[in-house]
Enzyme design. Structure first.
Site, short mmCIF file in Angstrom:
data_model
loop_
_atom_site.label_atom_id
_atom_site.label_comp_id
_atom_site.label_asym_id
_atom_site.label_seq_id
_atom_site.Cartn_x
_atom_site.Cartn_y
_atom_site.Cartn_z
N ARG A 37 75.97 38.82 3.12
CA ARG A 37 75.87 39.03 1.68
C ARG A 37 75.29 37.80 0.97
NH1 ARG A 37 79.45 39.41 -3.12
NH2 ARG A 37 78.93 41.32 -4.26
N ILE A 63 74.83 43.01 -8.14
CA ILE A 63 75.20 43.36 -6.78
C ILE A 63 76.67 43.75 -6.87
CG2 ILE A 63 75.65 40.93 -6.17
CD1 ILE A 63 74.92 41.67 -3.26
N SER A 64 77.00 44.94 -6.40
CA SER A 64 78.33 45.49 -6.62
C SER A 64 79.42 44.67 -5.95
CB SER A 64 78.41 46.93 -6.10
OG SER A 64 77.65 47.79 -6.90
N GLN A 65 80.61 44.75 -6.51
CA GLN A 65 81.79 44.15 -5.91
C GLN A 65 81.98 44.73 -4.50
OE1 GLN A 65 85.27 45.08 -8.19
NE2 GLN A 65 86.69 44.09 -6.78
N PRO A 66 82.25 43.89 -3.50
CA PRO A 66 82.43 44.42 -2.13
C PRO A 66 83.47 45.53 -2.04
CG PRO A 66 82.18 42.04 -2.06
CD PRO A 66 82.24 42.41 -3.51
#
EC number: 2.1.1.77
Length: 217
Positions: A37, A63-66
């Protein structure tokens, strides 16, 4: 692009955190443990790469939260060989996770700058989904039907175009709500004109642009 022992350790820590938050699918946890990431972050910001939070990537996108990526992917019930449409390429991180799960990924991005950036960048990491630029709220009918569709932006309602592009038995995951908060929906197409609908937790996504989203912009 270096993926050091330290980076891999940070990913292991992130995977433990996601497991603690309730993600159970080992394949998804393994995929998150594999995708670097930090490659999506500038060097000065790498310390943020393995925190469980969203992060700006420019063009008003994130970028989305994992955890969000893991949650959506788990609810999508991905099987190896599934033909998946991703609406909202963004950084490309979600597409990498789907590819690690053995899916055939078609990904469409509304924003031309992000589309061009990600189309050039992901192959450098060894990930090669099929990239498209256009109005993802209307799906990608040229390559339909799909086993799975995942929408990575908040929609005001479930676009009929996406339901129509699912195979019978296919699954659509989409966050639906207003510009501040959306509830995660899972739509399963059970027949030519029948669907079942489930709802899950609330999240906060950037708006889905396009004719069946929040319009142009």
């Amino acid at each position: 692009m270096e993926d050091s022992y330290k980076h891999k350790g940070m990913r292991r820590s992130l995977v433990r955190k996601l497991r603690e938050k309730g993600i159970r699918d080992k394949r998804i946890l393994d995929a998150i443990g594999k995708v670097p990431r930090h490659f999506f972050f500038e060097n000065a910001l790498i310390s943020h790469a393995y925190q469980d939070k969203a992060f700006p990537i420019g063009e008003g996108q994130t970028i989305s939260q994992p955890y969000t990526v893991a949650f959506q992917t788990e609810k999508l019930k991905v099987e190896p060989g599934n033909k998946i449409l991703e609406v909202g390429t963004g950084s490309g991180y979600q597409a990498c996770i789907l590819l690690e799960l053995g899916a055939e990924v078609y990904t469409i991005e509304y924003n031309k700058v992000l589309y061009e950036r990600t189309r050039k960048f992901l192959p450098l990491m060894g990930y090669r989904p099929k990239f498209f630029h256009g109005d993802g709220s209307r799906g990608l009918p040229r390559y339909a039907p799909y086993d799975r569709i995942i929408v990575t932006a908040g929609a005001p309602s479930v676009p009929n175009s996406l339901i129509e592009q699912l195979k019978i038995g296919g699954i659509l995951i989409i966050p639906v709500g207003d510009s501040e908060r959306q509830q995660m929906y899972r739509i399963t197409r059970t027949g030519e004109r029948q669907v079942s609908r489930e709802t899950f937790d609330y999240f906060s996504f950037v708006p889905l642009k396009g004719d069946e989203g929040w319009g142009k912009g």
